[in-house]
Design a protein around this motif. Structure first.
Motif, PDB file in Angstrom:
ATOM      1  N   THR A 114       0.840  -0.940   0.041  1.00 57.82           N
ATOM      2  CA  THR A 114       0.096   0.120   0.010  1.00 57.82           C
ATOM      3  C   THR A 114       0.905   1.184  -0.044  1.00 57.82           C
ATOM      4  O   THR A 114       1.914   1.216   0.577  1.00 57.82           O
ATOM      5  N   GLU A 115       0.413   2.312  -1.043  1.00 61.28           N
ATOM      6  CA  GLU A 115       1.551   3.242  -0.991  1.00 61.28           C
ATOM      7  C   GLU A 115       1.120   4.414  -0.045  1.00 61.28           C
ATOM      8  O   GLU A 115       0.129   4.930   0.117  1.00 61.28           O
ATOM      9  N   VAL A 116       2.311   4.866   0.423  1.00 61.64           N
ATOM     10  CA  VAL A 116       2.330   6.009   1.328  1.00 61.64           C
ATOM     11  C   VAL A 116       2.885   7.128   0.842  1.00 61.64           C
ATOM     12  O   VAL A 116       4.364   7.088   0.524  1.00 61.64           O
ATOM     13  N   THR A 117       2.475   8.525   0.668  1.00 62.88           N
ATOM     14  CA  THR A 117       2.957   9.530   0.144  1.00 62.88           C
ATOM     15  C   THR A 117       2.947  10.670   1.100  1.00 62.88           C
ATOM     16  O   THR A 117       1.976  11.165   1.533  1.00 62.88           O
ATOM     17  N   VAL A 118       4.063  11.253   1.796  1.00 60.22           N
ATOM     18  CA  VAL A 118       4.266  12.247   2.522  1.00 60.22           C
ATOM     19  C   VAL A 118       4.891  13.351   1.916  1.00 60.22           C
ATOM     20  O   VAL A 118       5.676  13.635   0.989  1.00 60.22           O
ATOM     21  N   SER A 119       3.786  14.538   1.880  1.00 61.86           N
ATOM     22  CA  SER A 119       4.131  15.824   1.111  1.00 61.86           C
ATOM     23  C   SER A 119       4.464  17.088   2.117  1.00 61.86           C
ATOM     24  O   SER A 119       4.162  16.908   3.246  1.00 61.86           O
ATOM     25  N   SER A 120       5.226  17.773   1.656  1.00 64.29           N
ATOM     26  CA  SER A 120       5.730  18.963   2.471  1.00 64.29           C
ATOM     27  C   SER A 120       4.639  19.894   2.459  1.00 64.29           C
ATOM     28  O   SER A 120       3.673  20.071   2.072  1.00 64.29           O
TER      29      SER A 120
END
Length: 120
Positions: A114-120
């Motif tokens: 499962t994909e986790v994307t952390v953005s600024s």
């Protein structure tokens, strides 16, 4: 089978909870783990929990921010992720094995990720 879910897009500093449902294996007799693979990098160990006494292991990169737990009533393993950082962006995989360990070779069964994307 292992089915991971809970990934998504989250801002840095935020939290996310991943879950991995299991079926077809004696959950109470398997150690469970989470690994992750960032783009262009090898798969790496994140956290694991034993099937006896719920002993846990964490990679130092997530120690104190992530918590692994198992739910025997639903045969699932969870990963609570807090204070997320940009470098936590990856595809997260759950895995099951007879013994707890930090190497992927200890684990026989793998979820689809499962994909986790952390953005600024």
């Amino acid at each position: 089978q292992l089915q991971a879910c809970g990934g998504g897009l989250v801002q840095a500093g935020g939290s996310l909870r991943l879950s991995c449902a299991t079926s077809g294996l004696p959950f109470s007799r398997y150690a469970m783990a989470w690994f992750r693979q960032a783009p262009g990098k090898e798969r790496e160990f994140i956290a694991a929990i034993s099937w006896v006494n719920d002993i846990t292991k964490y990679d130092e990169s997530v120690e104190g921010r992530f918590t692994i737990s198992r739910d025997s009533t639903s045969n699932a393993v969870n990963l609570q992720m807090s204070t997320l950082k940009l470098e936590d962006t990856a595809v997260y995989y759950c895995a099951a094995g007879r013994m707890i360990g930090t190497s992927s070779r200890w684990y026989e069964y793998w979820g689809q990720g499962t994909e986790v994307t952390v953005s600024s």
